[in-house]
Motif scaffolding. Structure first.
Motif, PDB file in Angstrom:
ATOM      1  N   MET A   1     -23.477   4.285 -10.428  1.00 18.82           N
ATOM      2  CA  MET A   1     -22.709   4.913  -9.382  1.00 18.82           C
ATOM      3  C   MET A   1     -22.187   3.870  -8.392  1.00 18.82           C
ATOM      4  SD  MET A   1     -22.300   8.024  -9.938  1.00 18.82           S
ATOM      5  CE  MET A   1     -21.843   8.932  -8.511  1.00 18.82           C
ATOM      6  N   PHE A   2     -23.015   2.857  -8.115  1.00 21.27           N
ATOM      7  CA  PHE A   2     -22.598   1.848  -7.145  1.00 21.27           C
ATOM      8  C   PHE A   2     -21.331   1.135  -7.609  1.00 21.27           C
ATOM      9  CE2 PHE A   2     -22.739  -2.484  -5.455  1.00 21.27           C
ATOM     10  CZ  PHE A   2     -22.742  -2.197  -4.096  1.00 21.27           C
ATOM     11  N   GLY A   3     -21.271   0.759  -8.867  1.00 27.12           N
ATOM     12  CA  GLY A   3     -20.118   0.066  -9.415  1.00 27.12           C
ATOM     13  C   GLY A   3     -18.887   0.940  -9.480  1.00 27.12           C
ATOM     14  N   LEU A   4     -19.093   2.242  -9.584  1.00 27.65           N
ATOM     15  CA  LEU A   4     -17.970   3.175  -9.652  1.00 27.65           C
ATOM     16  C   LEU A   4     -17.160   3.148  -8.360  1.00 27.65           C
ATOM     17  CD1 LEU A   4     -16.578   5.380 -11.316  1.00 27.65           C
ATOM     18  CD2 LEU A   4     -18.132   7.015 -10.263  1.00 27.65           C
ATOM     19  N   GLY A   5     -17.833   3.035  -7.225  1.00 28.27           N
ATOM     20  CA  GLY A   5     -17.135   2.983  -5.935  1.00 28.27           C
ATOM     21  C   GLY A   5     -16.217   1.782  -5.837  1.00 28.27           C
ATOM     22  N   ALA A   6     -16.683   0.637  -6.295  1.00 29.22           N
ATOM     23  CA  ALA A   6     -15.862  -0.568  -6.256  1.00 29.22           C
ATOM     24  C   ALA A   6     -14.660  -0.444  -7.192  1.00 29.22           C
ATOM     25  CB  ALA A   6     -16.701  -1.792  -6.627  1.00 29.22           C
ATOM     26  N   GLY A   7     -14.872   0.145  -8.354  1.00 30.09           N
ATOM     27  CA  GLY A   7     -13.769   0.338  -9.296  1.00 30.09           C
ATOM     28  C   GLY A   7     -12.703   1.271  -8.750  1.00 30.09           C
ATOM     29  N   ILE A   8     -13.141   2.339  -8.113  1.00 32.25           N
ATOM     30  CA  ILE A   8     -12.184   3.277  -7.505  1.00 32.25           C
ATOM     31  C   ILE A   8     -11.405   2.585  -6.389  1.00 32.25           C
ATOM     32  CG2 ILE A   8     -11.995   5.373  -6.109  1.00 32.25           C
ATOM     33  CD1 ILE A   8     -14.301   6.514  -7.789  1.00 32.25           C
ATOM     34  N   ALA A   9     -12.098   1.789  -5.581  1.00 36.72           N
ATOM     35  CA  ALA A   9     -11.422   1.079  -4.496  1.00 36.72           C
ATOM     36  C   ALA A   9     -10.377   0.117  -5.045  1.00 36.72           C
ATOM     37  CB  ALA A   9     -12.439   0.320  -3.652  1.00 36.72           C
ATOM     38  N   GLU A  10     -10.704  -0.577  -6.135  1.00 37.02           N
ATOM     39  CA  GLU A  10      -9.745  -1.513  -6.730  1.00 37.02           C
ATOM     40  C   GLU A  10      -8.561  -0.789  -7.353  1.00 37.02           C
ATOM     41  OE1 GLU A  10     -11.704  -4.181  -9.397  1.00 37.02           O
ATOM     42  OE2 GLU A  10     -13.060  -4.909  -7.849  1.00 37.02           O
ATOM     43  N   ALA A  11      -8.790   0.418  -7.837  1.00 40.68           N
ATOM     44  CA  ALA A  11      -7.709   1.176  -8.465  1.00 40.68           C
ATOM     45  C   ALA A  11      -6.815   1.855  -7.427  1.00 40.68           C
ATOM     46  CB  ALA A  11      -8.289   2.223  -9.414  1.00 40.68           C
ATOM     47  N   VAL A  12      -7.408   2.388  -6.379  1.00 37.72           N
ATOM     48  CA  VAL A  12      -6.662   3.176  -5.395  1.00 37.72           C
ATOM     49  C   VAL A  12      -6.124   2.308  -4.260  1.00 37.72           C
ATOM     50  CG1 VAL A  12      -6.884   5.058  -3.727  1.00 37.72           C
ATOM     51  CG2 VAL A  12      -7.948   5.257  -5.950  1.00 37.72           C
ATOM     52  N   GLY A  13      -6.847   1.253  -3.909  1.00 40.28           N
ATOM     53  CA  GLY A  13      -6.490   0.430  -2.759  1.00 40.28           C
ATOM     54  C   GLY A  13      -5.065  -0.104  -2.743  1.00 40.28           C
ATOM     55  N   PRO A  14      -4.617  -0.781  -3.792  1.00 41.52           N
ATOM     56  CA  PRO A  14      -3.247  -1.318  -3.773  1.00 41.52           C
ATOM     57  C   PRO A  14      -2.183  -0.228  -3.616  1.00 41.52           C
ATOM     58  CG  PRO A  14      -4.501  -2.371  -5.503  1.00 41.52           C
ATOM     59  CD  PRO A  14      -5.347  -1.250  -4.979  1.00 41.52           C
ATOM     60  N   GLY A  15      -2.357   0.872  -4.309  1.00 44.98           N
ATOM     61  CA  GLY A  15      -1.384   1.962  -4.180  1.00 44.98           C
ATOM     62  C   GLY A  15      -1.375   2.559  -2.788  1.00 44.98           C
ATOM     63  N   LEU A  16      -2.563   2.669  -2.198  1.00 47.40           N
ATOM     64  CA  LEU A  16      -2.665   3.189  -0.834  1.00 47.40           C
ATOM     65  C   LEU A  16      -1.968   2.259   0.154  1.00 47.40           C
ATOM     66  CD1 LEU A  16      -3.911   5.345   1.060  1.00 47.40           C
ATOM     67  CD2 LEU A  16      -5.905   3.853   1.229  1.00 47.40           C
ATOM     68  N   LEU A  17      -2.211   0.969   0.021  1.00 47.78           N
ATOM     69  CA  LEU A  17      -1.562   0.021   0.928  1.00 47.78           C
ATOM     70  C   LEU A  17      -0.052  -0.010   0.726  1.00 47.78           C
ATOM     71  CD1 LEU A  17      -4.042  -2.972   1.076  1.00 47.78           C
ATOM     72  CD2 LEU A  17      -3.478  -1.345   2.875  1.00 47.78           C
ATOM     73  N   ILE A  18       0.387   0.055  -0.515  1.00 50.50           N
ATOM     74  CA  ILE A  18       1.833   0.087  -0.765  1.00 50.50           C
ATOM     75  C   ILE A  18       2.434   1.338  -0.159  1.00 50.50           C
ATOM     76  CG2 ILE A  18       3.574   0.391  -2.575  1.00 50.50           C
ATOM     77  CD1 ILE A  18       1.855  -1.534  -4.286  1.00 50.50           C
ATOM     78  N   GLY A  19       1.768   2.461  -0.391  1.00 50.48           N
ATOM     79  CA  GLY A  19       2.274   3.721   0.154  1.00 50.48           C
ATOM     80  C   GLY A  19       2.324   3.724   1.667  1.00 50.48           C
ATOM     81  N   LEU A  20       1.295   3.185   2.284  1.00 50.75           N
ATOM     82  CA  LEU A  20       1.248   3.181   3.740  1.00 50.75           C
ATOM     83  C   LEU A  20       2.174   2.133   4.348  1.00 50.75           C
ATOM     84  CD1 LEU A  20      -2.573   3.565   4.506  1.00 50.75           C
ATOM     85  CD2 LEU A  20      -0.773   5.225   4.983  1.00 50.75           C
ATOM     86  N   CYS A  21       2.017   0.904   3.923  1.00 49.43           N
ATOM     87  CA  CYS A  21       2.662  -0.211   4.620  1.00 49.43           C
ATOM     88  C   CYS A  21       4.122  -0.412   4.240  1.00 49.43           C
ATOM     89  CB  CYS A  21       1.868  -1.487   4.362  1.00 49.43           C
ATOM     90  SG  CYS A  21       0.169  -1.368   4.966  1.00 49.43           S
ATOM     91  N   ILE A  22       4.473  -0.140   3.020  1.00 51.53           N
ATOM     92  CA  ILE A  22       5.861  -0.354   2.617  1.00 51.53           C
ATOM     93  C   ILE A  22       6.679   0.917   2.825  1.00 51.53           C
ATOM     94  CG2 ILE A  22       7.373  -0.853   0.665  1.00 51.53           C
ATOM     95  CD1 ILE A  22       5.254  -2.815  -0.303  1.00 51.53           C
ATOM     96  N   THR A  23       6.141   2.042   2.363  1.00 50.24           N
ATOM     97  CA  THR A  23       6.893   3.288   2.466  1.00 50.24           C
ATOM     98  C   THR A  23       6.982   3.770   3.909  1.00 50.24           C
ATOM     99  OG1 THR A  23       6.122   3.874   0.266  1.00 50.24           O
ATOM    100  CG2 THR A  23       7.063   5.639   1.577  1.00 50.24           C
ATOM    101  N   TRP A  24       5.862   3.744   4.636  1.00 48.29           N
ATOM    102  CA  TRP A  24       5.852   4.254   6.009  1.00 48.29           C
ATOM    103  C   TRP A  24       6.271   3.203   7.033  1.00 48.29           C
ATOM    104  CZ3 TRP A  24       1.141   7.832   7.219  1.00 48.29           C
ATOM    105  CH2 TRP A  24       1.174   8.930   6.373  1.00 48.29           C
ATOM    106  N   GLY A  25       6.260   1.941   6.648  1.00 47.97           N
ATOM    107  CA  GLY A  25       6.644   0.891   7.590  1.00 47.97           C
ATOM    108  C   GLY A  25       5.592   0.651   8.657  1.00 47.97           C
ATOM    109  N   ARG A  26       6.036   0.482   9.883  1.00 49.84           N
ATOM    110  CA  ARG A  26       5.124   0.158  10.985  1.00 49.84           C
ATOM    111  C   ARG A  26       4.027   1.210  11.177  1.00 49.84           C
ATOM    112  NH1 ARG A  26       7.021  -2.628  16.407  1.00 49.84           N
ATOM    113  NH2 ARG A  26       8.015  -3.792  14.757  1.00 49.84           N
ATOM    114  N   PRO A  27       4.316   2.508  11.161  1.00 47.86           N
ATOM    115  CA  PRO A  27       3.224   3.482  11.294  1.00 47.86           C
ATOM    116  C   PRO A  27       2.176   3.352  10.184  1.00 47.86           C
ATOM    117  CG  PRO A  27       5.325   4.571  11.617  1.00 47.86           C
ATOM    118  CD  PRO A  27       5.617   3.174  11.150  1.00 47.86           C
ATOM    119  N   GLY A  28       2.594   2.972   8.997  1.00 47.03           N
ATOM    120  CA  GLY A  28       1.652   2.759   7.908  1.00 47.03           C
ATOM    121  C   GLY A  28       0.698   1.613   8.189  1.00 47.03           C
TER     122      GLY A  28
END
Length: 72
Positions: free
Chosen positions: A1-28
Motif C-alpha cells: 500500500m505504501f508504494g501505491l501512494g508514490a505511484g499514484i503521485a507520480e502518475a497524477v502529479g504531472p497532469g495536475l501541475l500541467i492542468g493547474l499551472c499551464i491551463t489556469w495560468g497564475r491562479p493555478g
C-alpha cells in the motif's frame, strides 16, 4: 500500500501541475502553492501523531513482554 501512494503521485502529479499551472495560468500557480503550503503545515502534526502511536505501541509491547516473563 505504501508504494501505491508514490505511484499514484507520480502518475497524477504531472497532469495536475500541467492542468493547474499551464491551463489556469497564475491562479493555478496559487493553487499549487497553496497545496504545497497545506501539505507542509500538515507534516508536523502528522509526525507528532506517528511518534505518539509508535511510543504507545512500544509501551504496550513492553507490557506484554513483561507480563509473559512474569507468567513463566
Amino acid at each position: 500500500m505504501f508504494g501505491l501512494g508514490a505511484g499514484i503521485a507520480e502518475a497524477v502529479g504531472p497532469g495536475l501541475l500541467i492542468g493547474l499551472c499551464i491551463t489556469w495560468g497564475r491562479p493555478g500557480w496559487y493553487v499549487a502553492g497553496a497545496l504545497f503550503l497545506l501539505t507542509g503545515l500538515a507534516m508536523p502534526p502528522a509526525v507528532r501523531r506517528a511518534r505518539r502511536r509508535a511510543a504507545s505501541s512500544l509501551a504496550s509491547g513492553a507490557e506484554v513482554t513483561s507480563a509473559r516473563r512474569g507468567a513463566g
